[in-house]
Scaffold this motif. Structure first.
Motif, PDB file in Angstrom:
ATOM      1  N   LEU A   6       0.844  -1.181   0.000  1.00 21.63           N
ATOM      2  CA  LEU A   6       0.000   0.000   0.000  1.00 21.63           C
ATOM      3  C   LEU A   6       0.884   1.237   0.000  1.00 21.63           C
ATOM      4  O   LEU A   6       1.731   1.399   0.880  1.00 21.63           O
ATOM      5  CB  LEU A   6      -0.898  -0.003   1.242  1.00 21.63           C
ATOM      6  CG  LEU A   6      -1.823   1.181   1.429  1.00 21.63           C
ATOM      7  CD1 LEU A   6      -2.881   1.208   0.333  1.00 21.63           C
ATOM      8  CD2 LEU A   6      -2.462   1.128   2.794  1.00 21.63           C
ATOM      9  N   SER A   7       0.721   2.083  -1.003  1.00 25.76           N
ATOM     10  CA  SER A   7       1.455   3.347  -1.096  1.00 25.76           C
ATOM     11  C   SER A   7       0.464   4.494  -0.980  1.00 25.76           C
ATOM     12  O   SER A   7      -0.518   4.535  -1.721  1.00 25.76           O
ATOM     13  CB  SER A   7       2.163   3.487  -2.447  1.00 25.76           C
ATOM     14  OG  SER A   7       3.098   2.477  -2.642  1.00 25.76           O
ATOM     15  N   VAL A   8       0.745   5.406  -0.070  1.00 29.13           N
ATOM     16  CA  VAL A   8      -0.065   6.607   0.078  1.00 29.13           C
ATOM     17  C   VAL A   8       0.848   7.800  -0.167  1.00 29.13           C
ATOM     18  O   VAL A   8       1.871   7.944   0.499  1.00 29.13           O
ATOM     19  CB  VAL A   8      -0.714   6.691   1.475  1.00 29.13           C
ATOM     20  CG1 VAL A   8      -1.496   7.981   1.625  1.00 29.13           C
ATOM     21  CG2 VAL A   8      -1.601   5.482   1.726  1.00 29.13           C
ATOM     22  N   TYR A   9       0.478   8.598  -1.131  1.00 26.94           N
ATOM     23  CA  TYR A   9       1.254   9.795  -1.463  1.00 26.94           C
ATOM     24  C   TYR A   9       0.813  10.917  -0.534  1.00 26.94           C
ATOM     25  O   TYR A   9      -0.272  11.473  -0.701  1.00 26.94           O
ATOM     26  CB  TYR A   9       1.026  10.193  -2.922  1.00 26.94           C
ATOM     27  CG  TYR A   9       1.719   9.272  -3.888  1.00 26.94           C
ATOM     28  CD1 TYR A   9       2.794   9.716  -4.635  1.00 26.94           C
ATOM     29  CD2 TYR A   9       1.309   7.956  -4.049  1.00 26.94           C
ATOM     30  CE1 TYR A   9       3.450   8.873  -5.521  1.00 26.94           C
ATOM     31  CE2 TYR A   9       1.945   7.104  -4.934  1.00 26.94           C
ATOM     32  CZ  TYR A   9       3.016   7.574  -5.665  1.00 26.94           C
ATOM     33  OH  TYR A   9       3.654   6.730  -6.537  1.00 26.94           O
ATOM     34  N   VAL A  55      -2.115   3.680  -3.884  1.00 25.54           N
ATOM     35  CA  VAL A  55      -1.867   2.560  -4.787  1.00 25.54           C
ATOM     36  C   VAL A  55      -1.885   1.280  -3.962  1.00 25.54           C
ATOM     37  O   VAL A  55      -1.253   1.200  -2.906  1.00 25.54           O
ATOM     38  CB  VAL A  55      -0.508   2.714  -5.515  1.00 25.54           C
ATOM     39  CG1 VAL A  55      -0.251   1.530  -6.426  1.00 25.54           C
ATOM     40  CG2 VAL A  55      -0.456   4.029  -6.286  1.00 25.54           C
ATOM     41  N   LEU A  56      -2.599   0.272  -4.450  1.00 24.13           N
ATOM     42  CA  LEU A  56      -2.673  -1.035  -3.797  1.00 24.13           C
ATOM     43  C   LEU A  56      -2.231  -2.097  -4.795  1.00 24.13           C
ATOM     44  O   LEU A  56      -2.780  -2.194  -5.889  1.00 24.13           O
ATOM     45  CB  LEU A  56      -4.098  -1.312  -3.322  1.00 24.13           C
ATOM     46  CG  LEU A  56      -4.337  -2.652  -2.636  1.00 24.13           C
ATOM     47  CD1 LEU A  56      -3.520  -2.761  -1.356  1.00 24.13           C
ATOM     48  CD2 LEU A  56      -5.818  -2.826  -2.343  1.00 24.13           C
ATOM     49  N   ILE A  57      -1.219  -2.874  -4.389  1.00 26.82           N
ATOM     50  CA  ILE A  57      -0.659  -3.927  -5.238  1.00 26.82           C
ATOM     51  C   ILE A  57      -0.667  -5.229  -4.444  1.00 26.82           C
ATOM     52  O   ILE A  57      -0.313  -5.239  -3.262  1.00 26.82           O
ATOM     53  CB  ILE A  57       0.792  -3.589  -5.660  1.00 26.82           C
ATOM     54  CG1 ILE A  57       0.870  -2.193  -6.254  1.00 26.82           C
ATOM     55  CG2 ILE A  57       1.336  -4.636  -6.638  1.00 26.82           C
ATOM     56  CD1 ILE A  57       2.288  -1.655  -6.348  1.00 26.82           C
ATOM     57  N   ASP A  88       4.103   7.097   1.988  1.00 22.32           N
ATOM     58  CA  ASP A  88       4.104   6.086   3.050  1.00 22.32           C
ATOM     59  C   ASP A  88       3.837   4.762   2.351  1.00 22.32           C
ATOM     60  O   ASP A  88       2.800   4.596   1.706  1.00 22.32           O
ATOM     61  CB  ASP A  88       2.994   6.403   4.056  1.00 22.32           C
ATOM     62  CG  ASP A  88       2.869   5.380   5.159  1.00 22.32           C
ATOM     63  OD1 ASP A  88       3.764   4.525   5.314  1.00 22.32           O
ATOM     64  OD2 ASP A  88       1.868   5.424   5.882  1.00 22.32           O
ATOM     65  N   ILE A  89       4.801   3.841   2.426  1.00 19.51           N
ATOM     66  CA  ILE A  89       4.637   2.532   1.801  1.00 19.51           C
ATOM     67  C   ILE A  89       4.608   1.482   2.896  1.00 19.51           C
ATOM     68  O   ILE A  89       5.470   1.456   3.769  1.00 19.51           O
ATOM     69  CB  ILE A  89       5.775   2.233   0.805  1.00 19.51           C
ATOM     70  CG1 ILE A  89       5.744   3.254  -0.329  1.00 19.51           C
ATOM     71  CG2 ILE A  89       5.659   0.806   0.262  1.00 19.51           C
ATOM     72  CD1 ILE A  89       6.862   3.099  -1.326  1.00 19.51           C
TER      73      ILE A  89
END
Length: 96
Positions: A6-9, A55-57, A88-89
């Motif tokens: 999970l990446s939050v910009y 972003v969710l991978i 934040d990843i």
């Protein structure tokens, strides 16, 4: 066990750098076994209400997600990002 990246910009400082990063990061993460599940701005926010790019991978495992982050291709993408965003990843296990 399946894992999610999970990446939050939190902040974007240079959109051109973010775009250069994205052109490299997508293929690098997919080549490492990642599948993009969602990416973009939220349709709805609650509580903290941060309307930031997310972003969710999905990966086969935490180890696969870690290996993707450490891969030379993804490191090249990070070099292109070069401070263009504060993110934040997190990598978390899926619950069973």
């Amino acid at each position: 066990m399946t894992a999610y990246w999970l990446s939050v910009y939190r902040e974007i400082f240079d959109q051109a750098k973010v775009d250069a990063y994205a052109r490299l990061a997508g293929p690098a993460l997919e080549a490492s076994g990642g599948t993009f599940v969602a990416r973009g701005l939220p349709e709805q926010t609650y509580e903290a209400g941060e309307a930031t790019r997310t972003v969710l991978i999905v990966f086969d495992s935490v180890d696969a997600a870690r290996a993707a982050y450490d891969s030379p291709a993804y490191q090249e993408a990070l070099a292109a990002l070069d401070g263009g965003a504060r993110r934040d990843i997190r990598i978390v296990n899926a619950t069973s």
